[in-house]
Design an enzyme around this catalytic site. Structure first.
Site, PDB file in Angstrom:
ATOM      1  N   HIS A  47       0.841  -1.206   0.000  1.00  0.00           N
ATOM      2  CA  HIS A  47       0.000   0.000   0.000  1.00  0.00           C
ATOM      3  C   HIS A  47       0.878   1.259   0.000  1.00  0.00           C
ATOM      4  O   HIS A  47       0.616   2.214  -0.737  1.00  0.00           O
ATOM      5  CB  HIS A  47      -0.874   0.060   1.265  1.00  0.00           C
ATOM      6  CG  HIS A  47      -1.908  -1.021   1.377  1.00  0.00           C
ATOM      7  ND1 HIS A  47      -2.018  -1.813   2.501  1.00  0.00           N
ATOM      8  CD2 HIS A  47      -2.890  -1.420   0.529  1.00  0.00           C
ATOM      9  CE1 HIS A  47      -3.040  -2.647   2.331  1.00  0.00           C
ATOM     10  NE2 HIS A  47      -3.578  -2.439   1.148  1.00  0.00           N
TER      11      HIS A  47
ATOM     12  N   LYS B  63     -17.604  -6.515   8.725  1.00  0.00           N
ATOM     13  CA  LYS B  63     -16.701  -7.566   8.226  1.00  0.00           C
ATOM     14  C   LYS B  63     -15.706  -8.000   9.302  1.00  0.00           C
ATOM     15  O   LYS B  63     -14.765  -8.738   9.022  1.00  0.00           O
ATOM     16  CB  LYS B  63     -15.931  -7.048   7.006  1.00  0.00           C
ATOM     17  CG  LYS B  63     -16.693  -7.144   5.709  1.00  0.00           C
ATOM     18  CD  LYS B  63     -15.704  -7.040   4.553  1.00  0.00           C
ATOM     19  CE  LYS B  63     -16.354  -6.935   3.212  1.00  0.00           C
ATOM     20  NZ  LYS B  63     -15.356  -6.524   2.188  1.00  0.00           N
TER      21      LYS B  63
ATOM     22  N   ARG C  52      -1.982  -6.105  -8.543  1.00  0.00           N
ATOM     23  CA  ARG C  52      -0.842  -6.980  -8.256  1.00  0.00           C
ATOM     24  C   ARG C  52      -0.672  -8.072  -9.305  1.00  0.00           C
ATOM     25  O   ARG C  52       0.391  -8.300  -9.828  1.00  0.00           O
ATOM     26  CB  ARG C  52      -1.000  -7.625  -6.872  1.00  0.00           C
ATOM     27  CG  ARG C  52      -0.860  -6.635  -5.743  1.00  0.00           C
ATOM     28  CD  ARG C  52      -1.370  -7.221  -4.465  1.00  0.00           C
ATOM     29  NE  ARG C  52      -2.782  -7.551  -4.591  1.00  0.00           N
ATOM     30  CZ  ARG C  52      -3.565  -7.921  -3.580  1.00  0.00           C
ATOM     31  NH1 ARG C  52      -3.072  -8.033  -2.375  1.00  0.00           N
ATOM     32  NH2 ARG C  52      -4.832  -8.178  -3.776  1.00  0.00           N
TER      33      ARG C  52
ATOM     34  N   SER D 253      -3.264  -7.810   2.909  1.00  0.00           N
ATOM     35  CA  SER D 253      -3.524  -7.653   4.350  1.00  0.00           C
ATOM     36  C   SER D 253      -3.967  -8.989   4.943  1.00  0.00           C
ATOM     37  O   SER D 253      -3.630  -9.310   6.083  1.00  0.00           O
ATOM     38  CB  SER D 253      -4.597  -6.593   4.581  1.00  0.00           C
ATOM     39  OG  SER D 253      -4.135  -5.342   4.149  1.00  0.00           O
TER      40      SER D 253
END
Ligand code: PNS
Length: 163
Positions: free
Chosen positions: A19, A43, A90, A128
């Site tokens: 990030h 979440k 990515r 993450s």
């Protein structure tokens, strides 16, 4: 001339070097970059939105604004006057989801364009989700996650080891 304001949205639970690499790459491209942290308590994130924002602010300083948002990203873009969404891309596997989001955001607001940036190769496989999993299982994340975030992970995921 109108300011080119870019928004870099995400969950950032937690922020990692991939990030930060995207933030560094997009910072010179726009007049202002707003890092937008999604409020997604339903979440069950590891870190609260306040903790995520505090961690990001500590790392980016005053190079960009860091704010939380809930609801639609396009509405947040309107509130901050942003016209560009920045997302890191990515691998090919990211593409389909990212394309869907970019096209839906453009459909919702034709003024908004999405710009994809590729992170440094070292961070191509970083996410993450993997950061949390690897850390919880005792893996070494040096060079992938900034030190202050490693300290936060330590406090959250290995409190018993420290006691
Ligand atoms: O880091 P993430 O979880 O991949 O980020 C996803 C994010 C926050 C960019 C996306 O979920 C989002 O924009 N959520 C806000 C709700 C919204 O606008 N949904 C429609 C997107 S087309």
């Amino acid at each position: 001339m109108t300011k080119r304001i870019a928004v870099y949205p995400g969950s950032f639970d937690p922020i990692h070097n991939g990030h930060l690499d995207i933030i560094e790459r997009c910072r010179p491209m726009f007049d202002e970059v707003v890092v937008a942290v999604l409020m997604n308590e339903e979440k069950k994130p590891l870190f609260s939105v306040e903790e995520r924002i505090e961690a990001i602010r500590g790392l980016v300083g005053d190079t960009c604004r860091v704010e939380s948002f809930s609801g639609l990203l396009v509405h947040f873009m309107d509130r901050v006057g942003g016209s560009i969404v920045v997302r890191g891309l990515r691998a090919v596997s990211d593409f389909e989801y990212e394309l869907q989001m970019a096209l839906m955001n453009r459909r919702l607001n034709g003024r908004i364009e999405t710009v994809f940036l590729m992170p440094k190769e070292d961070y191509i496989y970083l996410s993450s989700r993997l950061v949390k999993e690897v850390f919880a299982l005792g893996g070494n994340l040096q060079g992938l996650v900034p030190e202050p975030v490693l300290a936060r992970l330590e406090q959250r995921l290995r409190p018993a080891v420290r006691a």
